[in-house]
Design an enzyme around this catalytic site. Structure first.
Site, mmCIF file in Angstrom:
data_model
loop_
_atom_site.group_PDB
_atom_site.id
_atom_site.type_symbol
_atom_site.label_atom_id
_atom_site.label_comp_id
_atom_site.label_asym_id
_atom_site.label_seq_id
_atom_site.Cartn_x
_atom_site.Cartn_y
_atom_site.Cartn_z
ATOM 1 N N HIS A 84 167.688 -32.992 -30.279
ATOM 2 C CA HIS A 84 168.925 -33.125 -29.991
ATOM 3 C C HIS A 84 169.546 -33.333 -28.394
ATOM 4 C CE1 HIS A 84 173.621 -32.024 -30.044
ATOM 5 N NE2 HIS A 84 172.902 -32.152 -31.336
ATOM 6 N N GLY A 165 181.573 -22.068 -11.431
ATOM 7 C CA GLY A 165 181.124 -22.119 -10.979
ATOM 8 C C GLY A 165 179.899 -22.408 -9.955
ATOM 9 N N HIS A 170 172.324 -24.320 -12.623
ATOM 10 C CA HIS A 170 171.424 -23.657 -13.162
ATOM 11 C C HIS A 170 170.101 -23.786 -13.623
ATOM 12 C CE1 HIS A 170 169.954 -19.527 -14.440
ATOM 13 N NE2 HIS A 170 170.625 -18.896 -14.402
ATOM 14 N N PRO A 171 168.544 -23.225 -12.061
ATOM 15 C CA PRO A 171 167.792 -23.844 -12.313
ATOM 16 C C PRO A 171 166.893 -23.553 -14.150
ATOM 17 C CG PRO A 171 167.619 -20.523 -10.684
ATOM 18 C CD PRO A 171 169.059 -22.448 -12.044
ATOM 19 N N THR A 172 167.028 -22.920 -14.735
ATOM 20 C CA THR A 172 166.990 -22.790 -16.175
ATOM 21 C C THR A 172 167.655 -22.922 -16.933
ATOM 22 O OG1 THR A 172 166.775 -20.620 -16.153
ATOM 23 C CG2 THR A 172 165.141 -20.865 -15.291
ATOM 24 N N ALA A 173 169.177 -22.622 -16.866
ATOM 25 C CA ALA A 173 169.945 -22.729 -17.920
ATOM 26 C C ALA A 173 170.786 -23.816 -18.236
ATOM 27 C CB ALA A 173 170.852 -21.847 -17.705
ATOM 28 N N GLY A 174 170.794 -24.617 -16.491
ATOM 29 C CA GLY A 174 171.539 -25.968 -16.238
ATOM 30 C C GLY A 174 172.800 -25.909 -16.305
#
Lengths: 300, 300
Positions: A84, A165, A170-174
């Site tokens: 997905h 924002g 975000h480096p991990t959460a996108g």
């Protein structure tokens, strides 16, 4: 039995495999006053978790903000693989007005959540659908295009600056899309033909982009095990484009091919009003009001 | 939003004029945990008050017992005149299973209330409908025949000994019928003919006693202001005799007279399942479950 206002929320999280993580993400929705977890299902191939909950606006807002925080902490998109498309640990968070609430209230709630999670978790947020700040941001697929990987650059384009924002992935959460929309009814109509071409032709005629019904997306699908086909429909606003109208229009278009309808099916949840409106049409009900429905009165 | 079991109660009181008394009778149903007053309407000509409430079984039981006590104290049938037949200050008290309750539970509840009010208020009680202790006591009209005035003698007959309480008419409050029944849907189908004879002929054919549908009572009615007629129907168990079946049968019978249906109407409240079942029939829904209805899930 006395929630005055009810809003539904269907957040999609990018974790469909790790049951421990899933449990932690869903935890803020459990045993919480003013919130009811209706369903959650994880798909391993999609590597995705879809949660359905309803609640009073404030309680729902707080629970969703908390769950987004958990997901941002637990999910690293750099290691995420699934069928997905996704652009974030929390991919999309739609708010849907259900009872005694207007679309405007759902939009306001979505913006509150958007602003809060941007601040709390340093997460870039795109407002989408009815909450979108510009027409080109309404469609989720367009917002998400490029996914997590492409978003590193896309978010720096002026036309894709986030609504809340930092203008940086975000480096991990996108990134996440948050917004308000009408309830969506997944509705399929089965045809007594094995021809996918016919099913698809009919789908093209009844859907909005083909000159059909305003709040109707449709495509042809094969049901190989039954040797038949289906017009698979998303009804995106049943209050304006009624279910029976899609049903009758498919019947009318099928006639051209000597094809008829063998049945239909609703996938997942449906608001009672969508079906009661259908009954009202076929019975030719005069002067009927939803206030006459016992359950509507009990829920008041 | 978490009543587990829901029962409906529609008590009929023999006071339709004195608003102060009506207020006192209804008071036990207000602002009470586990009980919700949905509606009450008094009719001056009938001199009768019909109350509709829902609640959790225990809370509902206690509220109904209390209200019956108030009515027994306030209403004197010796001075009661009205168009509607009546045998007591509290004339009839039906309990109706709505959610997560069986008919057996509604019957048990009706008997609990019956026993309690007989003891507390020295009131003779007939169990009727599904709670009846003998077939000849099922039909309310048969139980009530003779009304308050005739009950003085009738209650002394062995076959009319009350199920609870003294075998003697209460001097002011008379007698009461308490029992359990299915939800009743008042459903009228309008015909494009001014002929009452045709409407009545069709009514006779579709109703149970005329060889028609099992849970269907019907008669012909004139709508003089519109110059049309109506088959006026009481659907006494929509779970067994569906609304659409009565509608389609009226259409079929009307054909004989060259008459057609111009519309239909539901009077008062209707459980959502009665209409959702109708939508399901006309759309030919496959594999549909009431668990897919959002509001059913919210009420769970």
């Amino acid at each position: 039995m006395s929630w005055n206002k009810i809003i539904e929320c269907v957040p999609n999280f990018s974790e469909g495999r790790d049951l421990k993580k899933i449990d932690k993400i869903v935890a803020p929705f459990r045993a919480r006053a003013g919130v009811k977890l209706l369903d959650y299902s994880n798909d391993e191939d999609h590597n995705r978790l879809v949660v359905t909950l309803v609640g009073e606006p404030e309680a729902l807002r707080d629970a969703v903000i908390e769950a987004i925080g958990v997901a941002v902490k637990l999910i690293d998109l750099n290691h995420h693989k699934g069928q997905h498309p996704r652009m974030g640990a929390v991919d999309v968070v739609p708010f849907i007005p259900i009872k005694n609430t207007t679309m405007e209230e759902a939009i306001a709630l979505s913006k509150e959540v958007a602003e809060k999670v941007a601040t709390l978790y340093n997460l870039p947020v795109f407002l989408y659908e009815k909450s979108a700040s510009a027409p080109h941001r309404e469609n989720l697929a367009v917002v998400r295009k490029g996914e997590f990987e492409g978003m590193a650059e896309k978010i720096k384009l002026p036309e894709w600056a986030p609504d809340f924002g930092p203008a940086e992935r975000h480096p991990t959460a996108g990134t996440v899309a948050i917004g308000a929309r009408m309830p969506l009814v997944a509705y399929n109509i089965n045809l007594n033909t094995p021809s996918l071409e016919i099913a698809h032709d009919i789908a093209k005629k009844i859907r909005f982009i083909g000159g059909g019904l305003r709040y109707c997306k449709a495509m042809g699908v094969e049901l190989t095990d039954r040797g038949i086909t289906q017009v698979s429909i998303n009804m995106t606003d049943y209050t304006k484009t009624a279910l029976y109208r899609a049903f009758e229009l498919v019947r009318i278009e099928a006639r051209r091919y000597g094809v008829s309808i063998v049945g239909s099916e609703i996938i997942g949840l449906v608001p009672m009003e969508a079906l009661i409106d259908t009954a009202s049409y076929y019975l030719g009900l005069e002067n009927f009001s939803m206030q006459q429905v016992l359950e509507a009165r009990i829920m008041e």
